[in-house]
Design a protein around this motif. Structure first.
Motif, PDB file in Angstrom:
ATOM      1  N   LYS A   1       0.853  -1.189   0.000  1.00 10.66           N
ATOM      2  CA  LYS A   1       0.000   0.000   0.000  1.00 10.66           C
ATOM      3  C   LYS A   1       0.882   1.230   0.000  1.00 10.66           C
ATOM      4  O   LYS A   1       1.920   1.248   0.643  1.00 10.66           O
ATOM      5  CB  LYS A   1      -0.852   0.057   1.284  1.00 10.66           C
ATOM      6  N   ARG A   2       0.427   2.232  -0.729  1.00 10.11           N
ATOM      7  CA  ARG A   2       1.097   3.540  -0.610  1.00 10.11           C
ATOM      8  C   ARG A   2       0.191   4.422   0.230  1.00 10.11           C
ATOM      9  O   ARG A   2      -0.960   4.642  -0.117  1.00 10.11           O
ATOM     10  CB  ARG A   2       1.317   4.164  -1.982  1.00 10.11           C
ATOM     11  N   VAL A   3       0.729   4.866   1.341  1.00  6.39           N
ATOM     12  CA  VAL A   3      -0.117   5.587   2.288  1.00  6.39           C
ATOM     13  C   VAL A   3       0.430   7.000   2.524  1.00  6.39           C
ATOM     14  O   VAL A   3       1.605   7.166   2.855  1.00  6.39           O
ATOM     15  CB  VAL A   3      -0.162   4.824   3.640  1.00  6.39           C
ATOM     16  N   PRO A   4      -0.420   8.010   2.324  1.00  2.97           N
ATOM     17  CA  PRO A   4       0.055   9.377   2.570  1.00  2.97           C
ATOM     18  C   PRO A   4       0.235   9.661   4.060  1.00  2.97           C
ATOM     19  O   PRO A   4      -0.410   9.059   4.907  1.00  2.97           O
ATOM     20  CB  PRO A   4      -1.058  10.255   1.978  1.00  2.97           C
ATOM     21  N   VAL A   5       1.143  10.584   4.344  1.00  6.62           N
ATOM     22  CA  VAL A   5       1.401  10.997   5.724  1.00  6.62           C
ATOM     23  C   VAL A   5       0.589  12.258   6.005  1.00  6.62           C
ATOM     24  O   VAL A   5       0.662  13.221   5.243  1.00  6.62           O
ATOM     25  CB  VAL A   5       2.914  11.283   5.922  1.00  6.62           C
ATOM     26  N   ASP A   6      -0.178  12.239   7.063  1.00  3.11           N
ATOM     27  CA  ASP A   6      -1.022  13.399   7.382  1.00  3.11           C
ATOM     28  C   ASP A   6      -0.300  14.495   8.167  1.00  3.11           C
ATOM     29  O   ASP A   6      -0.692  15.649   8.125  1.00  3.11           O
ATOM     30  CB  ASP A   6      -2.243  12.965   8.219  1.00  3.11           C
ATOM     31  N   LEU A   7       0.743  14.117   8.889  1.00  7.81           N
ATOM     32  CA  LEU A   7       1.441  15.093   9.741  1.00  7.81           C
ATOM     33  C   LEU A   7       1.895  16.307   8.940  1.00  7.81           C
ATOM     34  O   LEU A   7       2.471  16.157   7.868  1.00  7.81           O
ATOM     35  CB  LEU A   7       2.684  14.457  10.368  1.00  7.81           C
ATOM     36  N   VAL A   8       1.634  17.512   9.450  1.00  9.58           N
ATOM     37  CA  VAL A   8       2.142  18.721   8.797  1.00  9.58           C
ATOM     38  C   VAL A   8       3.168  19.437   9.663  1.00  9.58           C
ATOM     39  O   VAL A   8       4.000  20.196   9.180  1.00  9.58           O
ATOM     40  CB  VAL A   8       1.020  19.703   8.384  1.00  9.58           C
ATOM     41  N   THR A   9       3.098  19.158  10.969  1.00  5.96           N
ATOM     42  CA  THR A   9       4.110  19.704  11.875  1.00  5.96           C
ATOM     43  C   THR A   9       4.518  18.597  12.831  1.00  5.96           C
ATOM     44  O   THR A   9       3.788  17.626  13.013  1.00  5.96           O
ATOM     45  CB  THR A   9       3.565  20.885  12.730  1.00  5.96           C
ATOM     46  N   PHE A  10       5.699  18.787  13.410  1.00  3.62           N
ATOM     47  CA  PHE A  10       6.131  17.858  14.444  1.00  3.62           C
ATOM     48  C   PHE A  10       6.052  18.627  15.765  1.00  3.62           C
ATOM     49  O   PHE A  10       6.821  19.553  15.998  1.00  3.62           O
ATOM     50  CB  PHE A  10       7.553  17.366  14.173  1.00  3.62           C
ATOM     51  N   ASP A  11       5.079  18.254  16.592  1.00 10.82           N
ATOM     52  CA  ASP A  11       4.877  18.961  17.864  1.00 10.82           C
ATOM     53  C   ASP A  11       5.463  18.139  18.991  1.00 10.82           C
ATOM     54  O   ASP A  11       5.076  16.991  19.194  1.00 10.82           O
ATOM     55  CB  ASP A  11       3.380  19.143  18.153  1.00 10.82           C
ATOM     56  N   SER A  12       6.392  18.746  19.719  1.00  8.44           N
ATOM     57  CA  SER A  12       6.957  18.043  20.859  1.00  8.44           C
ATOM     58  C   SER A  12       7.180  19.037  21.973  1.00  8.44           C
ATOM     59  O   SER A  12       6.866  20.216  21.838  1.00  8.44           O
ATOM     60  CB  SER A  12       8.267  17.361  20.461  1.00  8.44           C
TER      61      SER A  12
ATOM     62  N   PHE B   1      -8.458  -2.198  14.776  1.00 11.66           N
ATOM     63  CA  PHE B   1      -7.592  -2.817  13.776  1.00 11.66           C
ATOM     64  C   PHE B   1      -7.118  -1.848  12.713  1.00 11.66           C
ATOM     65  O   PHE B   1      -6.915  -2.184  11.558  1.00 11.66           O
ATOM     66  CB  PHE B   1      -8.194  -4.108  13.210  1.00 11.66           C
ATOM     67  N   HIS B   2      -6.924  -0.612  13.152  1.00 10.57           N
ATOM     68  CA  HIS B   2      -6.353   0.404  12.284  1.00 10.57           C
ATOM     69  C   HIS B   2      -4.962   0.759  12.787  1.00 10.57           C
ATOM     70  O   HIS B   2      -4.767   0.969  13.984  1.00 10.57           O
ATOM     71  CB  HIS B   2      -7.238   1.651  12.261  1.00 10.57           C
ATOM     72  N   LEU B   3      -4.052   0.804  11.839  1.00 15.76           N
ATOM     73  CA  LEU B   3      -2.675   1.167  12.169  1.00 15.76           C
ATOM     74  C   LEU B   3      -2.565   2.688  12.087  1.00 15.76           C
ATOM     75  O   LEU B   3      -2.882   3.281  11.057  1.00 15.76           O
ATOM     76  CB  LEU B   3      -1.751   0.510  11.143  1.00 15.76           C
ATOM     77  N   ASP B   4      -2.121   3.295  13.163  1.00 19.55           N
ATOM     78  CA  ASP B   4      -1.959   4.751  13.173  1.00 19.55           C
ATOM     79  C   ASP B   4      -0.552   5.084  12.668  1.00 19.55           C
ATOM     80  O   ASP B   4       0.400   5.158  13.425  1.00 19.55           O
ATOM     81  CB  ASP B   4      -2.178   5.273  14.591  1.00 19.55           C
ATOM     82  N   LEU B   5      -0.474   5.265  11.362  1.00 19.06           N
ATOM     83  CA  LEU B   5       0.822   5.450  10.719  1.00 19.06           C
ATOM     84  C   LEU B   5       1.521   6.733  11.179  1.00 19.06           C
ATOM     85  O   LEU B   5       2.734   6.760  11.373  1.00 19.06           O
ATOM     86  CB  LEU B   5       0.623   5.474   9.196  1.00 19.06           C
ATOM     87  N   ASP B   6       0.741   7.789  11.357  1.00 18.98           N
ATOM     88  CA  ASP B   6       1.336   9.053  11.788  1.00 18.98           C
ATOM     89  C   ASP B   6       1.951   8.927  13.184  1.00 18.98           C
ATOM     90  O   ASP B   6       2.969   9.530  13.469  1.00 18.98           O
ATOM     91  CB  ASP B   6       0.295  10.167  11.748  1.00 18.98           C
ATOM     92  N   ARG B   7       1.331   8.122  13.999  1.00 20.25           N
ATOM     93  CA  ARG B   7       1.861   7.898  15.340  1.00 20.25           C
ATOM     94  C   ARG B   7       3.220   7.175  15.266  1.00 20.25           C
ATOM     95  O   ARG B   7       4.172   7.518  15.960  1.00 20.25           O
ATOM     96  CB  ARG B   7       0.846   7.069  16.149  1.00 20.25           C
ATOM     97  N   ILE B   8       3.301   6.187  14.383  1.00 20.19           N
ATOM     98  CA  ILE B   8       4.559   5.451  14.216  1.00 20.19           C
ATOM     99  C   ILE B   8       5.650   6.405  13.730  1.00 20.19           C
ATOM    100  O   ILE B   8       6.773   6.412  14.230  1.00 20.19           O
ATOM    101  CB  ILE B   8       4.381   4.285  13.222  1.00 20.19           C
ATOM    102  N   ILE B   9       5.295   7.229  12.737  1.00 19.71           N
ATOM    103  CA  ILE B   9       6.272   8.159  12.178  1.00 19.71           C
ATOM    104  C   ILE B   9       6.706   9.176  13.234  1.00 19.71           C
ATOM    105  O   ILE B   9       7.888   9.472  13.385  1.00 19.71           O
ATOM    106  CB  ILE B   9       5.702   8.845  10.920  1.00 19.71           C
ATOM    107  N   TYR B  10       5.730   9.657  13.983  1.00 20.86           N
ATOM    108  CA  TYR B  10       6.041  10.604  15.062  1.00 20.86           C
ATOM    109  C   TYR B  10       7.075  10.009  16.023  1.00 20.86           C
ATOM    110  O   TYR B  10       8.078  10.627  16.350  1.00 20.86           O
ATOM    111  CB  TYR B  10       4.756  10.966  15.821  1.00 20.86           C
ATOM    112  N   ASP B  11       6.826   8.773  16.453  1.00 13.21           N
ATOM    113  CA  ASP B  11       7.735   8.121  17.401  1.00 13.21           C
ATOM    114  C   ASP B  11       9.129   7.921  16.813  1.00 13.21           C
ATOM    115  O   ASP B  11      10.135   8.064  17.502  1.00 13.21           O
ATOM    116  CB  ASP B  11       7.165   6.766  17.846  1.00 13.21           C
ATOM    117  N   GLU B  12       9.179   7.591  15.511  1.00 14.18           N
ATOM    118  CA  GLU B  12      10.478   7.382  14.860  1.00 14.18           C
ATOM    119  C   GLU B  12      11.257   8.697  14.792  1.00 14.18           C
ATOM    120  O   GLU B  12      12.468   8.720  14.998  1.00 14.18           O
ATOM    121  CB  GLU B  12      10.291   6.809  13.449  1.00 14.18           C
ATOM    122  N   VAL B  13      10.555   9.783  14.488  1.00 12.60           N
ATOM    123  CA  VAL B  13      11.217  11.091  14.427  1.00 12.60           C
ATOM    124  C   VAL B  13      11.757  11.451  15.813  1.00 12.60           C
ATOM    125  O   VAL B  13      12.907  11.877  15.962  1.00 12.60           O
ATOM    126  CB  VAL B  13      10.256  12.191  13.908  1.00 12.60           C
ATOM    127  N   LEU B  14      10.941  11.222  16.818  1.00  9.39           N
ATOM    128  CA  LEU B  14      11.332  11.541  18.197  1.00  9.39           C
ATOM    129  C   LEU B  14      12.614  10.803  18.595  1.00  9.39           C
ATOM    130  O   LEU B  14      13.533  11.386  19.159  1.00  9.39           O
ATOM    131  CB  LEU B  14      10.184  11.160  19.138  1.00  9.39           C
TER     132      LEU B  14
END
Ligand SMILES: [Zn+2]
Ligand SMILES: [Zn+2]
Length: 175
Positions: free
Chosen positions: A18-29, A109-122
């Protein structure tokens, strides 16, 4: 984006791309809010292994503007993200820990892709960001970016490192 895994969950040993778009527009920490200026869709590979577990793999790259530690100018910083997740499908006592770990990026049963990406960036957040190795920083008095020229502030407290450089110049003159 949330990726629905319901279909593949029911298809033993199936693999999907699957090609899945990333919704994140900012990285908030805790450090602030940083704009994401470049991102690409995630190429996801999902595999159902004998209805026991799902393997989710994927890669993507995104660019986040992070201010230089010295002069505060934005530095485009690229993060290469590797996703490698295992989601257990069976209820067995020994997968409890994995389940716990999987919890925060699984919504039903939904994978929260933005959450995974957020954690990887962190996890990959750089300790130090410099626009260039020899960034001159900003004047502590007037705030001028010294990469763009010097200011007229009196240097009342000479930096000991500057003193060394001045000595070097003096020595050059004497040669
Ligand atoms: Zn800088
Ligand atoms: Zn100044």
């Amino acid at each position: 984006m949330k990726v629905d895994l319901t279909d593949i969950k029911a298809l033993e040993n199936r693999e999907v791309e699957k090609r899945v778009p990333v919704d994140l527009v900012t990285f908030d920490s805790k450090l602030g809010k940083f704009p994401i200026t470049k991102k690409e869709d995630v190429a996801l590979h999902i595999r159902n292994e004998e209805n026991k577990r799902l393997f989710v793999q994927g890669t993507t790259e995104l660019t986040i503007e992070i201010p230089c530690d010295r002069c505060l100018e934005e530095v485009p910083t690229t993060f290469h993200i590797d996703i490698n997740k295992e989601i257990p499908l069976e209820e067995t006592p020994d997968v409890d820990e994995e389940k716990l770990e999987a919890k925060d990026y699984m919504l039903g049963f939904h994978l929260d892709l933005d959450r995974i990406i957020y954690d990887e960036v962190l996890v990959n957040w750089p300790m130090k960001v410099l626009c260039k190795e020899d960034c001159a920083g900003i004047c502590k008095k007037c705030g001028k970016n010294l990469n763009h020229g010097t200011c007229d502030c009196e240097k009342t407290e000479p930096d000991p490192r500057m003193a060394v450089i001045q000595d070097v110049f003096k020595n050059f003159k004497e040669v």
